[in-house]
Design a protein around this motif. Structure first.
Motif, PDB file in Angstrom:
ATOM      1  N   PHE A  26      23.806  -5.449  19.916  1.00 21.17           N
ATOM      2  CA  PHE A  26      24.312  -4.083  19.907  1.00 21.17           C
ATOM      3  C   PHE A  26      24.020  -3.400  18.579  1.00 21.17           C
ATOM      4  CE2 PHE A  26      27.490  -0.888  18.948  1.00 21.17           C
ATOM      5  CZ  PHE A  26      27.482  -0.109  20.086  1.00 21.17           C
ATOM      6  N   PHE A  27      24.392  -4.035  17.465  1.00 19.55           N
ATOM      7  CA  PHE A  27      24.278  -3.375  16.172  1.00 19.55           C
ATOM      8  C   PHE A  27      22.840  -3.297  15.678  1.00 19.55           C
ATOM      9  CE2 PHE A  27      28.880  -4.251  15.807  1.00 19.55           C
ATOM     10  CZ  PHE A  27      29.289  -2.958  15.498  1.00 19.55           C
ATOM     11  N   PHE A  51      33.156  -1.325  18.929  1.00 21.99           N
ATOM     12  CA  PHE A  51      33.795  -2.534  19.457  1.00 21.99           C
ATOM     13  C   PHE A  51      33.658  -2.580  20.973  1.00 21.99           C
ATOM     14  CE2 PHE A  51      37.665  -4.129  21.550  1.00 21.99           C
ATOM     15  CZ  PHE A  51      37.606  -5.478  21.196  1.00 21.99           C
ATOM     16  N   VAL A  52      33.890  -1.450  21.619  1.00 12.20           N
ATOM     17  CA  VAL A  52      33.755  -1.381  23.081  1.00 12.20           C
ATOM     18  C   VAL A  52      32.312  -1.667  23.492  1.00 12.20           C
ATOM     19  CG1 VAL A  52      33.879   0.142  25.096  1.00 12.20           C
ATOM     20  CG2 VAL A  52      35.707   0.172  23.377  1.00 12.20           C
ATOM     21  N   GLY A  53      31.362  -1.146  22.735  1.00 13.65           N
ATOM     22  CA  GLY A  53      29.961  -1.404  23.037  1.00 13.65           C
ATOM     23  C   GLY A  53      29.633  -2.880  23.003  1.00 13.65           C
ATOM     24  N   CYS A  54      30.122  -3.577  21.986  1.00 15.86           N
ATOM     25  CA  CYS A  54      29.877  -5.024  21.880  1.00 15.86           C
ATOM     26  C   CYS A  54      30.527  -5.776  23.046  1.00 15.86           C
ATOM     27  CB  CYS A  54      30.426  -5.550  20.557  1.00 15.86           C
ATOM     28  SG  CYS A  54      29.527  -4.993  19.103  1.00 15.86           S
ATOM     29  N   VAL A  55      31.758  -5.390  23.378  1.00 19.55           N
ATOM     30  CA  VAL A  55      32.458  -6.030  24.501  1.00 19.55           C
ATOM     31  C   VAL A  55      31.708  -5.779  25.805  1.00 19.55           C
ATOM     32  CG1 VAL A  55      34.562  -5.986  25.900  1.00 19.55           C
ATOM     33  CG2 VAL A  55      34.726  -5.981  23.407  1.00 19.55           C
ATOM     34  N   LEU A 162      18.954   0.800  26.859  1.00 19.84           N
ATOM     35  CA  LEU A 162      19.174   2.223  27.084  1.00 19.84           C
ATOM     36  C   LEU A 162      20.642   2.592  26.883  1.00 19.84           C
ATOM     37  CD1 LEU A 162      18.117   4.993  27.985  1.00 19.84           C
ATOM     38  CD2 LEU A 162      18.499   4.280  30.358  1.00 19.84           C
ATOM     39  N   TYR A 163      21.537   1.743  27.329  1.00 19.81           N
ATOM     40  CA  TYR A 163      22.976   1.987  27.152  1.00 19.81           C
ATOM     41  C   TYR A 163      23.329   2.116  25.671  1.00 19.81           C
ATOM     42  CZ  TYR A 163      27.947   0.812  26.735  1.00 19.81           C
ATOM     43  OH  TYR A 163      29.281   0.799  26.395  1.00 19.81           O
ATOM     44  N   ILE A 164      22.793   1.209  24.862  1.00 17.98           N
ATOM     45  CA  ILE A 164      23.099   1.225  23.426  1.00 17.98           C
ATOM     46  C   ILE A 164      22.452   2.426  22.741  1.00 17.98           C
ATOM     47  CG2 ILE A 164      22.918  -0.073  21.273  1.00 17.98           C
ATOM     48  CD1 ILE A 164      22.689  -2.635  23.011  1.00 17.98           C
ATOM     49  N   ILE A 165      21.178   2.661  23.049  1.00 18.11           N
ATOM     50  CA  ILE A 165      20.463   3.787  22.442  1.00 18.11           C
ATOM     51  C   ILE A 165      21.131   5.113  22.792  1.00 18.11           C
ATOM     52  CG2 ILE A 165      18.295   5.087  22.496  1.00 18.11           C
ATOM     53  CD1 ILE A 165      16.868   2.377  22.918  1.00 18.11           C
ATOM     54  N   PHE A 167      24.240   5.696  23.624  1.00 11.20           N
ATOM     55  CA  PHE A 167      25.522   5.841  22.915  1.00 11.20           C
ATOM     56  C   PHE A 167      25.305   6.307  21.481  1.00 11.20           C
ATOM     57  CE2 PHE A 167      28.302   3.643  19.830  1.00 11.20           C
ATOM     58  CZ  PHE A 167      29.419   4.460  19.973  1.00 11.20           C
ATOM     59  N   ALA A 168      24.370   5.663  20.769  1.00  9.96           N
ATOM     60  CA  ALA A 168      24.104   6.039  19.377  1.00  9.96           C
ATOM     61  C   ALA A 168      23.618   7.484  19.289  1.00  9.96           C
ATOM     62  CB  ALA A 168      23.077   5.082  18.771  1.00  9.96           C
ATOM     63  N   CYS A 169      22.751   7.863  20.215  1.00  7.47           N
ATOM     64  CA  CYS A 169      22.231   9.234  20.204  1.00  7.47           C
ATOM     65  C   CYS A 169      23.327  10.255  20.471  1.00  7.47           C
ATOM     66  CB  CYS A 169      21.122   9.381  21.239  1.00  7.47           C
ATOM     67  SG  CYS A 169      19.579   8.541  20.798  1.00  7.47           S
ATOM     68  N   ILE A 170      24.183   9.969  21.425  1.00  7.26           N
ATOM     69  CA  ILE A 170      25.266  10.892  21.775  1.00  7.26           C
ATOM     70  C   ILE A 170      26.258  11.024  20.612  1.00  7.26           C
ATOM     71  CG2 ILE A 170      27.273  11.184  23.286  1.00  7.26           C
ATOM     72  CD1 ILE A 170      25.523   9.822  25.495  1.00  7.26           C
ATOM     73  N   LYS A 171      26.589   9.909  19.993  1.00  9.12           N
ATOM     74  CA  LYS A 171      27.580   9.937  18.913  1.00  9.12           C
ATOM     75  C   LYS A 171      27.076  10.709  17.702  1.00  9.12           C
ATOM     76  CE  LYS A 171      30.552   7.091  16.013  1.00  9.12           C
ATOM     77  NZ  LYS A 171      31.191   5.773  15.804  1.00  9.12           N
ATOM     78  N   TYR A 172      25.783  10.576  17.380  1.00  7.05           N
ATOM     79  CA  TYR A 172      25.253  11.182  16.152  1.00  7.05           C
ATOM     80  C   TYR A 172      24.348  12.384  16.425  1.00  7.05           C
ATOM     81  CZ  TYR A 172      27.153   7.097  13.809  1.00  7.05           C
ATOM     82  OH  TYR A 172      28.012   6.129  13.328  1.00  7.05           O
ATOM     83  N   ASN A 173      24.413  12.899  17.659  1.00  6.34           N
ATOM     84  CA  ASN A 173      23.625  14.089  18.022  1.00  6.34           C
ATOM     85  C   ASN A 173      22.138  13.893  17.736  1.00  6.34           C
ATOM     86  OD1 ASN A 173      25.849  15.747  18.891  1.00  6.34           O
ATOM     87  ND2 ASN A 173      26.393  15.990  16.728  1.00  6.34           N
ATOM     88  N   ILE A 174      21.626  12.755  18.132  1.00  9.93           N
ATOM     89  CA  ILE A 174      20.213  12.425  17.977  1.00  9.93           C
ATOM     90  C   ILE A 174      19.516  12.664  19.312  1.00  9.93           C
ATOM     91  CG2 ILE A 174      18.571  10.552  17.512  1.00  9.93           C
ATOM     92  CD1 ILE A 174      20.755   9.252  15.788  1.00  9.93           C
ATOM     93  N   PRO A 175      18.347  13.276  19.322  1.00  8.78           N
ATOM     94  CA  PRO A 175      17.619  13.458  20.593  1.00  8.78           C
ATOM     95  C   PRO A 175      17.365  12.107  21.269  1.00  8.78           C
ATOM     96  CG  PRO A 175      16.625  14.763  18.843  1.00  8.78           C
ATOM     97  CD  PRO A 175      17.634  13.884  18.178  1.00  8.78           C
ATOM     98  N   LEU A 176      17.728  12.014  22.527  1.00 13.32           N
ATOM     99  CA  LEU A 176      17.565  10.757  23.243  1.00 13.32           C
ATOM    100  C   LEU A 176      16.098  10.471  23.549  1.00 13.32           C
ATOM    101  CD1 LEU A 176      18.671   8.292  24.765  1.00 13.32           C
ATOM    102  CD2 LEU A 176      19.021   9.775  26.753  1.00 13.32           C
ATOM    103  N   ILE A 177      15.395  11.502  23.975  1.00 15.58           N
ATOM    104  CA  ILE A 177      13.994  11.316  24.366  1.00 15.58           C
ATOM    105  C   ILE A 177      13.105  11.546  23.145  1.00 15.58           C
ATOM    106  CG2 ILE A 177      12.129  12.094  25.869  1.00 15.58           C
ATOM    107  CD1 ILE A 177      14.254  13.014  27.849  1.00 15.58           C
ATOM    108  N   SER A 178      12.548  10.452  22.623  1.00 12.60           N
ATOM    109  CA  SER A 178      11.654  10.528  21.469  1.00 12.60           C
ATOM    110  C   SER A 178      10.762   9.294  21.456  1.00 12.60           C
ATOM    111  CB  SER A 178      12.452  10.610  20.161  1.00 12.60           C
ATOM    112  OG  SER A 178      13.114   9.390  19.902  1.00 12.60           O
ATOM    113  N   PHE A 179       9.649   9.405  20.784  1.00 14.77           N
ATOM    114  CA  PHE A 179       8.724   8.274  20.681  1.00 14.77           C
ATOM    115  C   PHE A 179       9.407   7.080  20.030  1.00 14.77           C
ATOM    116  CE2 PHE A 179       5.712   5.917  17.966  1.00 14.77           C
ATOM    117  CZ  PHE A 179       4.880   5.398  18.944  1.00 14.77           C
ATOM    118  N   THR A 180      10.184   7.335  18.976  1.00 13.50           N
ATOM    119  CA  THR A 180      10.849   6.242  18.259  1.00 13.50           C
ATOM    120  C   THR A 180      11.829   5.496  19.153  1.00 13.50           C
ATOM    121  OG1 THR A 180      10.635   7.393  16.141  1.00 13.50           O
ATOM    122  CG2 THR A 180      12.284   5.644  16.277  1.00 13.50           C
TER     123      THR A 180
END
Length: 304
Positions: A26-27, A51-55, A162-165, A167-180
């Motif tokens: 996860f991390f 924590f929920v993500g890891c669980v 995809l679930y982890i990516i 979540f991180a994008c939503i939390k930090y306002n990062i574009p989900l669809i990107s080459f990276t």
């Protein structure tokens, strides 16, 4: 039931180590998304959602393990009769209770604590996992075809990623669809694919009634397939590592060429060693390197 489950977990799913692996998975991906997106200037905040993500990852991996017990019961009675479930050391109701409890817990935690948008990706993950457990309603075709099983089952890692990516994008306002993000999703998918094929690639004298890729293709062709996947793994890993710490690309490339040599050694003489052992070393080095690089990058970017 507690004693029976203790036997099962000890032999088939050691809880402490699997929980640790879930957290690392996860991390590792969570920080890759954040750190490779330069606009996140504040130190990432770790809280209840992580924590929920890891669980969730732990619960899902455990669910897959139990689902496999149910799916492969008849086969395991013949090929692995000593295992806890086929041998009767653990009962169906025991595993079913764990399956319901762990999934109910994960669902409740996601609904209460995770961002609403991320629930979409959790639902996709659960949906694909459910289809897997039901053999995509084609048990007769898939169970007897190792290649078809690989094609239909192995992509589950992509949905975990995809679930982890997401979540991180939503939390930090990062574009989900990107080459990276595509590179991140696949660079942490390739190791699972490599491991899956490696554990079913054996020397001719080690073959049993168990269906393996080396039995279907021959051990040389199976090893060449692994080499091809490794090449893409090296490329994607190098791209991400270069974004964080360019000099560390040397570690990725060096470990890749070390394993390439071992693969050729195996093809030359498959009796010298078990290929899976070398693959595990390679994955420990590459995944461990990414974690160390992330730690160094966090320290230099947010703390110094």
């Amino acid at each position: 039931m507690v004693k029976r489950l203790h036997i099962y977990f000890k032999e088939m799913f050691p809880l402490p180590s699997r929980l640790f692996v879930s957290c690392v998975l996860f991390f590792e991906m969570y920080f890759l998304v954040i750190l490779t997106y330069k606009d996140v200037m504040k130190m990432p905040h770790i809280g209840i959602q992580e924590f929920v993500g890891c669980v969730t990852i732990f619960a899902f991996l455990l669910s897959l393990r139990i689902a496999d017990e149910f799916k492969d019961f008849e086969t395991d009675k013949v090929l692995f009769p000593e295992r806890p479930y086929p041998s009767g050391k653990v009962k169906t109701k025991d595993l079913a209770t764990v399956l319901v409890t762990i999934n109910a817990t994960a669902v409740i935690l996601n609904v209460i604590f995770m961002p609403r948008k991320s629930l979409i990706f959790y639902g996709i993950l659960l949906g694909y996992g459910t289809l897997m457990s039901l053999w995509f309603f084609s048990k007769y075709k898939i169970q007897k075809n190792l290649i078809l099983a690989l094609i239909t089952h192995n992509p589950i890692q992509l949905f975990i990623n995809l679930y982890i990516i997401a979540f991180a994008c939503i939390k930090y306002n990062i574009p989900l669809i990107s080459f990276t993000n595509v590179v991140i999703m696949f660079t942490l998918y390739f190791p699972g694919l490599i491991y899956e094929v490696s554990r079913k690639t054996r020397a001719p004298q080690d073959e049993t009634d168990y269906v393996t890729y080396s039995k279907l293709w021959g051990y040389k062709k199976a090893t060449k397939f692994i080499l091809a996947v490794m090449f893409f793994d090296m490329i994607t890993s190098s791209i991400l590592v270069y974004k964080l710490l360019p000099v560390a690309v040397v570690t990725v490339i060096a470990s890749y060429f070390w394993l390439v040599k071992k693969c050729f050694d195996f093809m030359k003489d498959p009796t010298k060693f078990k290929l899976l052992k070398k693959m595990e070393i390679y994955e420990y080095i590459t995944e461990g390197s990414v974690i160390v690089i992330e730690a160094v990058y966090i320290f230099t970017r947010y703390i110094l």
